[in-house]
Enzyme design. Structure first.
Site, PDB file in Angstrom:
ATOM      1  N   ARG A  39       0.856  -1.181   0.000  1.00 46.34           N
ATOM      2  CA  ARG A  39       0.000   0.000   0.000  1.00 46.34           C
ATOM      3  C   ARG A  39       0.892   1.230   0.000  1.00 46.34           C
ATOM      4  NH1 ARG A  39      -3.420  -2.321  -1.859  1.00 46.34           N
ATOM      5  NH2 ARG A  39      -5.552  -2.709  -1.195  1.00 46.34           N
ATOM      6  N   GLU A  65      -3.518   8.202  -5.495  1.00 45.51           N
ATOM      7  CA  GLU A  65      -3.565   7.638  -6.847  1.00 45.51           C
ATOM      8  C   GLU A  65      -4.773   8.185  -7.603  1.00 45.51           C
ATOM      9  OE1 GLU A  65      -3.441   3.373  -6.628  1.00 45.51           O
ATOM     10  OE2 GLU A  65      -1.552   3.348  -5.510  1.00 45.51           O
ATOM     11  N   HIS A 121       0.013   1.099 -10.283  1.00 49.05           N
ATOM     12  CA  HIS A 121      -0.766   0.126  -9.497  1.00 49.05           C
ATOM     13  C   HIS A 121      -1.253  -1.022 -10.391  1.00 49.05           C
ATOM     14  CE1 HIS A 121      -3.358  -0.209  -5.612  1.00 49.05           C
ATOM     15  NE2 HIS A 121      -3.009  -1.408  -6.063  1.00 49.05           N
TER      16      HIS A 121
END
Length: 315
Positions: A224, A253, A272
């Protein structure tokens, strides 16, 4: 007979739920409509796992779904105090992302060790420049996070001949506890963050931890974004406290176009995507349908999250 109501927090493309046709009434919500639809739902599928709408809507008035499933490994985006103390069962997508993320980490390690980014840059310049690259066999890796993803990463790196140490919340056979982390970091060539986001892991990779690492060490985060204090990682790279880093997850993000992280020396940025292989959304949908069939039959569900800890226990 009244059909159960399944509420889906939407994201494109929508999940394929054809096997549930005629067995459940499906409603769809977005961030703006979720709060109003929650009281009528028996089950909530958090398909938009990047949304924080559940955490914001859950404390509202009225009944709440008996079961919440998120199409992600992490659950920090939806847990709030009211959900944590409720009787609602929360499950996650454990098992879908383990192998793809492990492959992605191995690809990063090999690319860095073999200097592939520079090879591609020199090819674009039509420059022939012979170099020597690093051998990964025999190097030391520390994988922080002993869940399925961390174990898959550790196993894949071990298969490359690396000496791998796994660090978890508690020490046990084959897993080091938090008290061993600094000692292991000081000897590591590669440090892989794959831990869930909890109160004890938030910001765990800070200036002190980067200072403990060797100047030749390389840091990878596939856990994370909030595990890392980004400003302090940036400073560590600028000062060459560590040799480089790769981030697949970020505090915010998507990463803003004007973020200084894009231009940091020695940093690889990816959006990601470490767990997202061709067909991954179909796998997530199939997993949810299988879980729904268990739930409808009154059978125990796998992947049940300990809402106090913030992850599926047992690892």
């Amino acid at each position: 007979m009244t059909l159960p109501t399944l509420l889906v927090l939407d994201a494109d493309p929508l999940p394929r739920l054809g096997r549930l046709t005629g067995r459940v009434r499906v409603e769809h919500a977005d961030d703006s409509t979720l709060a109003g639809l929650l009281p009528a739902a028996d089950v909530l599928l958090v398909w938009d796992f990047a949304s924080h709408a559940v955490r914001e809507a859950w404390p509202g008035e009225g009944p709440r779904p008996r079961w919440v499933h998120t199409a992600s490994a992490g659950v920090d985006h939806l847990l709030c105090p009211e959900l944590a103390v409720s009787d609602t069962v929360v499950t996650n997508a454990r098992g879908i992302f383990d192998r793809p993320i492990a492959e992605y980490v191995a690809a990063l390690v090999l690319a860095v060790a073999k200097d592939l980014p520079r090879t591609l840059a020199l090819q674009r310049e039509r420059t022939w420049r012979h170099r020597e690259s690093r051998k990964v066999a025999g190097t030391r890796a520390v994988v922080v996070g002993s869940g399925p993803i961390g174990r898959a990463v550790s196993g894949t790196l071990t298969a490359l001949g690396m000496r791998t140490a796994l660090v978890g919340r508690t020490a046990r056979a084959g897993v080091h506890g938090p008290d061993d982390l600094d000692r292991l970091l000081a000897r590591a060539d590669w440090v892989i963050a794959a831990a869930p986001l909890t109160s004890s892991t938030r910001g765990m990779f800070d200036a002190r931890r980067f200072g403990v690492m060797q100047p030749s060490a390389y840091f990878v985060n596939v856990g994370r974004g909030q595990l890392v204090v980004e400003e302090e990682l940036a400073e560590a790279l600028r000062r060459r406290w560590i040799a480089g880093a790769a981030l697949d997850v970020f505090e915010t993000e998507p990463l803003a176009p004007d973020s200084p992280l894009w231009d940091l020396p020695g940093l690889i940025v990816s959006p990601h995507m470490s767990g997202d292989t061709v067909g991954w959304r179909d796998e997530l949908g199939e997993q949810f349908v299988e879980l729904y069939e268990l739930w409808a039959a009154g059978r125990p569900l796998p992947n049940v999250v300990d809402k106090q800890r913030g992850y599926v226990p047992g690892h």
